[in-house]
Write an enzyme that holds these catalytic residues in place. Structure first.
Site, PDB file in Angstrom:
ATOM      1  N   LYS A  10     105.836  81.338  16.403  1.00 20.86           N
ATOM      2  CA  LYS A  10     105.894  82.683  16.978  1.00 20.86           C
ATOM      3  C   LYS A  10     107.256  82.835  17.656  1.00 20.86           C
ATOM      4  O   LYS A  10     107.591  82.067  18.560  1.00 20.86           O
ATOM      5  CB  LYS A  10     104.772  82.875  17.992  1.00 20.86           C
ATOM      6  CG  LYS A  10     104.890  84.132  18.854  1.00 20.86           C
ATOM      7  CD  LYS A  10     103.993  84.071  20.069  1.00 20.86           C
ATOM      8  CE  LYS A  10     104.400  83.005  21.054  1.00 20.86           C
ATOM      9  NZ  LYS A  10     105.664  83.309  21.771  1.00 20.86           N
ATOM     10  N   PRO A  98     108.411  71.677  18.076  1.00 17.77           N
ATOM     11  CA  PRO A  98     108.432  71.046  19.403  1.00 17.77           C
ATOM     12  C   PRO A  98     107.343  71.631  20.291  1.00 17.77           C
ATOM     13  O   PRO A  98     106.889  72.766  20.093  1.00 17.77           O
ATOM     14  CB  PRO A  98     109.836  71.377  19.926  1.00 17.77           C
ATOM     15  CG  PRO A  98     110.293  72.552  19.122  1.00 17.77           C
ATOM     16  CD  PRO A  98     109.637  72.450  17.791  1.00 17.77           C
ATOM     17  N   VAL A  99     106.910  70.837  21.265  1.00 14.26           N
ATOM     18  CA  VAL A  99     105.811  71.216  22.157  1.00 14.26           C
ATOM     19  C   VAL A  99     106.367  71.876  23.419  1.00 14.26           C
ATOM     20  O   VAL A  99     107.460  71.527  23.890  1.00 14.26           O
ATOM     21  CB  VAL A  99     104.975  69.965  22.514  1.00 14.26           C
ATOM     22  CG1 VAL A  99     103.901  70.289  23.533  1.00 14.26           C
ATOM     23  CG2 VAL A  99     104.350  69.388  21.246  1.00 14.26           C
ATOM     24  N   ALA A 100     105.623  72.841  23.969  1.00 16.92           N
ATOM     25  CA  ALA A 100     106.036  73.575  25.174  1.00 16.92           C
ATOM     26  C   ALA A 100     107.427  74.153  24.979  1.00 16.92           C
ATOM     27  O   ALA A 100     108.308  74.013  25.826  1.00 16.92           O
ATOM     28  CB  ALA A 100     105.975  72.679  26.410  1.00 16.92           C
ATOM     29  N   GLY A 104     104.825  79.057  20.592  1.00 16.49           N
ATOM     30  CA  GLY A 104     103.391  79.207  20.360  1.00 16.49           C
ATOM     31  C   GLY A 104     102.831  78.210  19.376  1.00 16.49           C
ATOM     32  O   GLY A 104     101.901  78.525  18.632  1.00 16.49           O
ATOM     33  N   GLY A 105     103.362  77.001  19.354  1.00 18.04           N
ATOM     34  CA  GLY A 105     102.943  76.015  18.354  1.00 18.04           C
ATOM     35  C   GLY A 105     101.466  75.711  18.385  1.00 18.04           C
ATOM     36  O   GLY A 105     100.790  75.750  17.357  1.00 18.04           O
ATOM     37  N   GLY A 106     100.918  75.403  19.563  1.00 17.22           N
ATOM     38  CA  GLY A 106      99.492  75.117  19.657  1.00 17.22           C
ATOM     39  C   GLY A 106      98.645  76.317  19.288  1.00 17.22           C
ATOM     40  O   GLY A 106      97.606  76.180  18.628  1.00 17.22           O
ATOM     41  N   SER A 107      99.083  77.513  19.683  1.00 17.86           N
ATOM     42  CA  SER A 107      98.364  78.731  19.328  1.00 17.86           C
ATOM     43  C   SER A 107      98.413  78.976  17.828  1.00 17.86           C
ATOM     44  O   SER A 107      97.420  79.396  17.221  1.00 17.86           O
ATOM     45  CB  SER A 107      98.962  79.922  20.079  1.00 17.86           C
ATOM     46  OG  SER A 107      98.811  79.776  21.475  1.00 17.86           O
ATOM     47  N   ALA A 108      99.572  78.729  17.215  1.00 20.09           N
ATOM     48  CA  ALA A 108      99.693  78.896  15.767  1.00 20.09           C
ATOM     49  C   ALA A 108      98.787  77.912  15.031  1.00 20.09           C
ATOM     50  O   ALA A 108      98.169  78.261  14.015  1.00 20.09           O
ATOM     51  CB  ALA A 108     101.144  78.699  15.339  1.00 20.09           C
ATOM     52  N   ASP A 140      98.318  83.757  23.271  1.00 18.39           N
ATOM     53  CA  ASP A 140      99.135  83.873  22.059  1.00 18.39           C
ATOM     54  C   ASP A 140      98.328  83.783  20.773  1.00 18.39           C
ATOM     55  O   ASP A 140      98.841  84.094  19.696  1.00 18.39           O
ATOM     56  CB  ASP A 140     100.212  82.780  22.031  1.00 18.39           C
ATOM     57  CG  ASP A 140     101.351  83.045  22.994  1.00 18.39           C
ATOM     58  OD1 ASP A 140     101.469  84.187  23.489  1.00 18.39           O
ATOM     59  OD2 ASP A 140     102.130  82.116  23.248  1.00 18.39           O
TER      60      ASP A 140
END
Length: 294
Positions: A10, A98-100, A104-108, A140
């Site tokens: 995102k 990458p994290v944080a 929106g990686g975890g949300s994606a 997100d």
């Protein structure tokens, strides 16, 4: 049968903080794009639930128990909506983002899980109950569930799709520093900024001109929290052909827009050579590069 999907990053092309609710959540007006850069999620029927995290970014999630991963929470929540007593699937999360990082990686990942399980269980991801579940998983997740060019309002749950974005190139760069979102919001100087323009142009030059007048209201506070964000922005603005450089989300990932994907790819090569420890990825944005998941 194994179903797989790209969980697209995102990217907040512009992000205005326009208010704050009584419960402390901030109200946003944001223009969001989803370039074909992201993690890969796969699901397959199984005798019992299992989550395997692989890929170059897996170590960053090493301390996260499977039950706490948003992917698991999405699967358990959708199984409950489907009236299933268990979650008979094996899920693989191939982590590349990458994290944080403001992408929106975890949300994606959670949104891709919802879409894949909806296909597997013959459910409609556009159903109101699924969208409500997405909102409960995180602010997100509703926009990531759409995973197409859109404008989001409220805390992110009011999603309005945009027909298309013009064809451009995009470069994403992250310096390897995790930026905690709460700290960035705490550092905000103002929480009642004006919204984005009512109309989002479809022409490339007009869109870039509009974006140049817009902002990411979290950029300045993020720089105070993580000064390296300013270094990334400076490097992007020095790239040949860069039309706009800005931070995405709450950072530390920043992006630059170019007239075409080739220019973005050349810039990615230059940034990687100058800053080998930074994460840099380029792609097409808009046109075919902005298509939602099948």
């Amino acid at each position: 049968m194994i179903l797989t999907e790209l969980a697209r990053a995102k990217v907040n092309l512009a992000l205005h903080v326009v208010g704050r609710r009584a419960d402390g959540y901030h109200l946003l007006d944001t223009l969001v794009a989803f370039p074909p850069i992201g993690d890969r999620v796969g699901v397959a029927p199984a005798n019992a639930y299992a989550l395997a995290v692989t890929g170059p970014g897996a170590a960053a999630l090493g301390d996260t128990a499977p039950a706490d991963n948003l992917v698991t929470r999405a699967a358990v929540g959708l199984a409950a909506l489907a009236g299933r007593a268990d979650v008979p699937v094996a899920i693989t999360l191939e982590k590349h983002l990458p994290v944080a990082a403001g992408l929106g990686g975890g949300s994606a990942d959670a949104a891709a899980t919802l879409r894949l399980l909806c296909r597997l269980w013959s459910m409609d991801p556009a159903d109101a109950a699924v969208r409500d579940l997405a909102g409960r998983l995180g602010a997100d997740v509703p926009m990531c569930l759409a995973s197409r060019p859109l404008r989001a309002a409220g805390v992110g749950e009011v999603v309005t799709p945009i027909a298309s974005l013009p064809a451009l190139g995009i470069l994403l760069v992250n310096p390897g520093v995790a930026v905690p979102t709460p700290a960035v919001f705490r550092a905000l100087d103002r929480r009642d900024n004006p919204p984005l323009p009512e109309t989002i142009p479809s022409d490339a030059d007009a869109l870039l001109a509009m974006l140049a007048e817009a902002r990411n209201d979290l950029e300045a506070p993020a720089i105070r929290v993580a000064p390296v964000v300013a270094d990334v922005l400076a490097a992007l603005r020095d790239c040949a052909g860069a039309r706009l450089a800005r931070m995405s989300g709450s950072g530390a990932t920043c992006f630059a827009l170019f007239d075409h994907e080739g220019a973005a790819r050349a810039a990615a090569t230059a940034v990687a050579a100058a800053h080998p420890s930074w994460w840099a990825r380029s792609a097409a944005l808009g046109g075919d590069g902005g298509s939602p998941p099948a």
